[in-house]
Design a protein around this motif. Structure first.
Motif, PDB file in Angstrom:
ATOM      1  N   GLU A 125       0.829  -1.209   0.000  1.00  0.00           N
ATOM      2  CA  GLU A 125       0.000   0.000   0.000  1.00  0.00           C
ATOM      3  C   GLU A 125       0.864   1.260   0.000  1.00  0.00           C
ATOM      4  N   ALA A 126       1.977   1.219   0.715  1.00  0.00           N
ATOM      5  CA  ALA A 126       2.901   2.368   0.692  1.00  0.00           C
ATOM      6  C   ALA A 126       3.424   2.605  -0.719  1.00  0.00           C
ATOM      7  N   ARG A 127       3.770   1.542  -1.423  1.00  0.00           N
ATOM      8  CA  ARG A 127       4.270   1.686  -2.794  1.00  0.00           C
ATOM      9  C   ARG A 127       3.174   2.164  -3.741  1.00  0.00           C
ATOM     10  N   LEU A 128       1.943   1.723  -3.528  1.00  0.00           N
ATOM     11  CA  LEU A 128       0.843   2.202  -4.366  1.00  0.00           C
ATOM     12  C   LEU A 128       0.639   3.707  -4.188  1.00  0.00           C
ATOM     13  N   VAL A 129       0.807   4.196  -2.958  1.00  0.00           N
ATOM     14  CA  VAL A 129       0.728   5.640  -2.723  1.00  0.00           C
ATOM     15  C   VAL A 129       1.861   6.337  -3.487  1.00  0.00           C
ATOM     16  N   GLU A 130       3.054   5.755  -3.430  1.00  0.00           N
ATOM     17  CA  GLU A 130       4.213   6.336  -4.116  1.00  0.00           C
ATOM     18  C   GLU A 130       4.048   6.324  -5.647  1.00  0.00           C
ATOM     19  N   ILE A 131       3.297   5.396  -6.159  1.00  0.00           N
ATOM     20  CA  ILE A 131       3.022   5.329  -7.609  1.00  0.00           C
ATOM     21  C   ILE A 131       1.884   6.267  -7.968  1.00  0.00           C
ATOM     22  N   MET A 132       0.867   6.332  -7.119  1.00  0.00           N
ATOM     23  CA  MET A 132      -0.321   7.130  -7.387  1.00  0.00           C
ATOM     24  C   MET A 132      -0.016   8.634  -7.411  1.00  0.00           C
ATOM     25  N   GLU A 133       0.705   9.108  -6.442  1.00  0.00           N
ATOM     26  CA  GLU A 133       0.920  10.548  -6.315  1.00  0.00           C
ATOM     27  C   GLU A 133       1.609  11.182  -7.535  1.00  0.00           C
ATOM     28  N   PRO A 134       2.645  10.564  -8.103  1.00  0.00           N
ATOM     29  CA  PRO A 134       3.236  11.157  -9.305  1.00  0.00           C
ATOM     30  C   PRO A 134       2.302  11.153 -10.516  1.00  0.00           C
ATOM     31  N   CYS A 135       1.306  10.291 -10.509  1.00  0.00           N
ATOM     32  CA  CYS A 135       0.322  10.312 -11.602  1.00  0.00           C
ATOM     33  C   CYS A 135      -0.361  11.669 -11.661  1.00  0.00           C
ATOM     34  N   TRP A 136      -0.469  12.339 -10.519  1.00  0.00           N
ATOM     35  CA  TRP A 136      -1.195  13.609 -10.421  1.00  0.00           C
ATOM     36  C   TRP A 136      -0.285  14.816 -10.647  1.00  0.00           C
ATOM     37  N   GLU A 137       0.910  14.583 -11.129  1.00  0.00           N
ATOM     38  CA  GLU A 137       1.826  15.721 -11.382  1.00  0.00           C
ATOM     39  C   GLU A 137       1.699  16.179 -12.827  1.00  0.00           C
TER      40      GLU A 137
END
Length: 167
Positions: A155-167
């Motif tokens: 789940e921590a890695r999914l957050v790390e992948i998700m957030e850059p999607c929004w850049e």
């Protein structure tokens, strides 16, 4: 509520392994699409359907476009068009000269990961598409409980992948 005080409890029943597997299948579908020079133009969490065999299929290509290849730049050109619908638009799609491209598809894929992670729609407390679009224009990202960063490695890695999607 009291249940959420000690740990974050996603509003779905997916295991962390299922979340990772589905997120990888979502990313692979975007990679195949973009690798073929096609932009979806209306990526939304509900656009990925789970087939009987467990595979994930990206669907609804009525706003998809084949990107033009620039021989001079040796890459695909942006595909400019104006599509008014959808709640998961990237900020650049909300301008007067809105356009959709690989980046705007990836922006919306971040919302798909958000749904896997939390079991909620991004901006789940807001019911107005107009309000959500204004929040996006102002740079407001969906709320993500910080406890997802320490709940599990996946789940921590999914957050790390998700957030850059929004850049």
């Amino acid at each position: 509520d009291a249940l959420q005080e000690t740990d974050v409890h996603p509003m779905n029943n997916l295991t962390v392994t299922e979340k990772l597997d589905i997120a990888l299948l979502m990313a692979e579908s975007m990679l195949e699409l973009h690798g073929a020079g096609i932009t979806h133009g209306d990526v939304d969490p509900k656009q990925w359907l789970k087939a009987a065999d467990g595979s994930i299929k990206l669907n609804d290509f009525n706003n998809g476009h084949v990107l033009e290849w620039s021989h001079e730049k040796e890459n695909y050109c942006y595909d400019y068009y104006n599509f008014e619908g959808g709640a998961y638009k990237a900020p650049e799609e909300l301008n007067e000269d809105s356009y959709s491209n690989k980046g705007t598809d990836v922006w919306a894929m971040g919302h798909g990961i958000y749904g896997l992670l939390t079991g909620l729609f991004p901006y789940y407390r807001i019911f107005s598409h107009t309000t959500i679009r204004e929040m996006v224009r102002e740079g407001e990202k969906p709320f993500i409980d910080e406890r997802y960063r320490s709940r599990s490695l996946i789940e921590a890695r999914l957050v790390e992948i998700m957030e850059p999607c929004w850049e």
